[in-house]
Design an enzyme around this catalytic site. Sequence first.
Site, short mmCIF file in Angstrom:
data_model
loop_
_atom_site.label_atom_id
_atom_site.label_comp_id
_atom_site.label_asym_id
_atom_site.label_seq_id
_atom_site.Cartn_x
_atom_site.Cartn_y
_atom_site.Cartn_z
N ARG A 71 0.85 -1.20 0.00
CA ARG A 71 0.00 0.00 0.00
C ARG A 71 0.88 1.25 0.00
O ARG A 71 1.74 1.41 0.88
CB ARG A 71 -0.88 -0.02 1.26
CG ARG A 71 -1.97 1.03 1.30
CD ARG A 71 -2.97 0.69 2.41
NE ARG A 71 -2.34 0.75 3.72
CZ ARG A 71 -2.34 1.84 4.53
NH1 ARG A 71 -2.96 2.94 4.14
NH2 ARG A 71 -1.76 1.81 5.69
N SER A 73 0.24 4.59 0.33
CA SER A 73 0.09 5.61 1.37
C SER A 73 0.64 5.10 2.69
O SER A 73 1.04 5.87 3.56
CB SER A 73 -1.37 6.02 1.51
OG SER A 73 -2.15 4.91 1.90
N HIS A 178 6.28 7.20 -6.95
CA HIS A 178 5.05 7.13 -6.15
C HIS A 178 5.27 7.70 -4.76
O HIS A 178 6.00 7.13 -3.96
CB HIS A 178 4.58 5.68 -6.06
CG HIS A 178 3.10 5.53 -5.86
ND1 HIS A 178 2.41 6.23 -4.89
CD2 HIS A 178 2.18 4.79 -6.52
CE1 HIS A 178 1.12 5.90 -4.98
NE2 HIS A 178 0.96 5.04 -5.95
N TYR A 194 -0.50 12.99 -4.39
CA TYR A 194 -0.13 12.03 -5.44
C TYR A 194 0.03 12.73 -6.80
O TYR A 194 1.00 12.53 -7.52
CB TYR A 194 -1.21 10.94 -5.59
CG TYR A 194 -1.14 9.79 -4.60
CD1 TYR A 194 -0.49 9.92 -3.37
CD2 TYR A 194 -1.73 8.57 -4.90
CE1 TYR A 194 -0.45 8.86 -2.48
CE2 TYR A 194 -1.68 7.51 -4.01
CZ TYR A 194 -1.05 7.65 -2.79
OH TYR A 194 -1.01 6.60 -1.91
N HIS A 223 -1.03 7.56 -12.21
CA HIS A 223 -2.20 8.44 -12.17
C HIS A 223 -2.28 9.28 -13.45
O HIS A 223 -2.51 10.48 -13.41
CB HIS A 223 -2.17 9.33 -10.91
CG HIS A 223 -1.70 8.58 -9.69
ND1 HIS A 223 -0.51 8.85 -9.06
CD2 HIS A 223 -2.23 7.52 -9.03
CE1 HIS A 223 -0.34 8.00 -8.05
NE2 HIS A 223 -1.35 7.17 -8.02
N GLU A 284 -5.01 0.86 -10.32
CA GLU A 284 -4.74 1.15 -8.91
C GLU A 284 -5.89 0.66 -8.02
O GLU A 284 -6.21 1.25 -7.01
CB GLU A 284 -4.47 2.63 -8.65
CG GLU A 284 -3.65 2.89 -7.39
CD GLU A 284 -3.33 4.36 -7.13
OE1 GLU A 284 -4.08 5.23 -7.58
OE2 GLU A 284 -2.30 4.63 -6.48
N ARG A 290 -12.99 4.40 -4.39
CA ARG A 290 -13.58 3.06 -4.27
C ARG A 290 -15.05 2.99 -4.68
O ARG A 290 -15.63 1.92 -4.71
CB ARG A 290 -13.44 2.56 -2.83
CG ARG A 290 -11.98 2.51 -2.43
CD ARG A 290 -11.76 1.78 -1.12
NE ARG A 290 -10.34 1.77 -0.79
CZ ARG A 290 -9.75 0.88 -0.02
NH1 ARG A 290 -10.45 -0.08 0.53
NH2 ARG A 290 -8.46 0.95 0.23
ZN LIG Z 1 -0.55 3.75 -6.35
#
Ligand SMILES: [Zn+2]
Length: 336
Positions: A71, A73, A178, A194, A223, A284, A290
């Site tokens: 992950r 973050s 990232h 991000y 992204h 991603e 979500r």
């Molecule tokens: Zn990512």
Amino acid sequence: MIVDCHGHYTTAPRELEDHRQKQIAGLKDPKLSPGKANLNISDDQIRDSLESAQLKLQRERGTDITIFSPRASGMGHHIGDAQTSEHWSEACNELIHRVCMLYPQNFVGVCQLPQSPGVRPQNCIPELERCVKEYGFIGCNLNPDPSGGHWSEPPLTDRWWYPLYEKMVELDVPAMVHVSMACNPCFHTTGSHYINGDTTAFMQFLTSDLFKDFPTLKFIIPHGGGAVPYHWGRYRGIAQDMKRPPLKELLLNNVYFDTCVYHQPGIDLLLKVIPADNILFASEMVGAVRGIDPQTGHYYDDTKRYIDANTSLGAGDKQKIFEGNARKVFSRFKGR
Ligand SMILES: [Zn+2]
């Protein structure tokens, strides 16, 4: 075959996060530290965590394999010191390795690096090497801002980073640029930090001769490249004003973009502006967004739909985006 080049283990069993919280508590009171290898997660827990999430979505969306990393973050490079990051990265990478062993048809690993603010990036070399050689990982995530939103490191084009790049070239692995969690309240982690990270990395590359020094070094800017495709004219113009070569010549042998853009007009723009040779399919999932888009009735991050629905690219170009470019950029990728 459809390769999703950007997925994180966001659904890892909660023991992983508990371990991290103990590690953070241990920074203040060493008695609370969980030690290095004290992570009790069973294979069944790993299976459960994926069956109802990433694997289910792969099946529903018709993608085949995900290039999978811890992950993002959660990397939290700003927390603790280099040893904190080392132990945490080892734990996270080991879990990714176990995922890839349990589901070799569905996942291939990319590692988190034990970066720490102010610490020279060569400290990441042993973990990178271990993950590539022992675990068979095919790339790494490189955080351009281990401070978590204060940008205290030199730019990615500075010689500060070169020892790590030398190792990446030697191992023939790319890095996805990232960032991790923002600890600066000005930035929302996935909404602005991000996207800032992506845009900033591209601009750093544009102003440097990094790829003269490393002609085979490869980066993926995720992204959708942040603000870059939308502002491509600005970047072309800045390069021209600076008497730099055209962007295609300057950057596009080394810099790639993924398709983590969550609406049709955004994907259409990306596919129109950036050459198909430089775009890698990615979603991603399960990640930053979500929910379901009420305008379409589909998940925002179901990015395959947008590429399928794009009318400007032909089947050959789409095949490159879905598979061919991933095999080119991740040259260690040998999936099926
Ligand atoms: Zn990512």
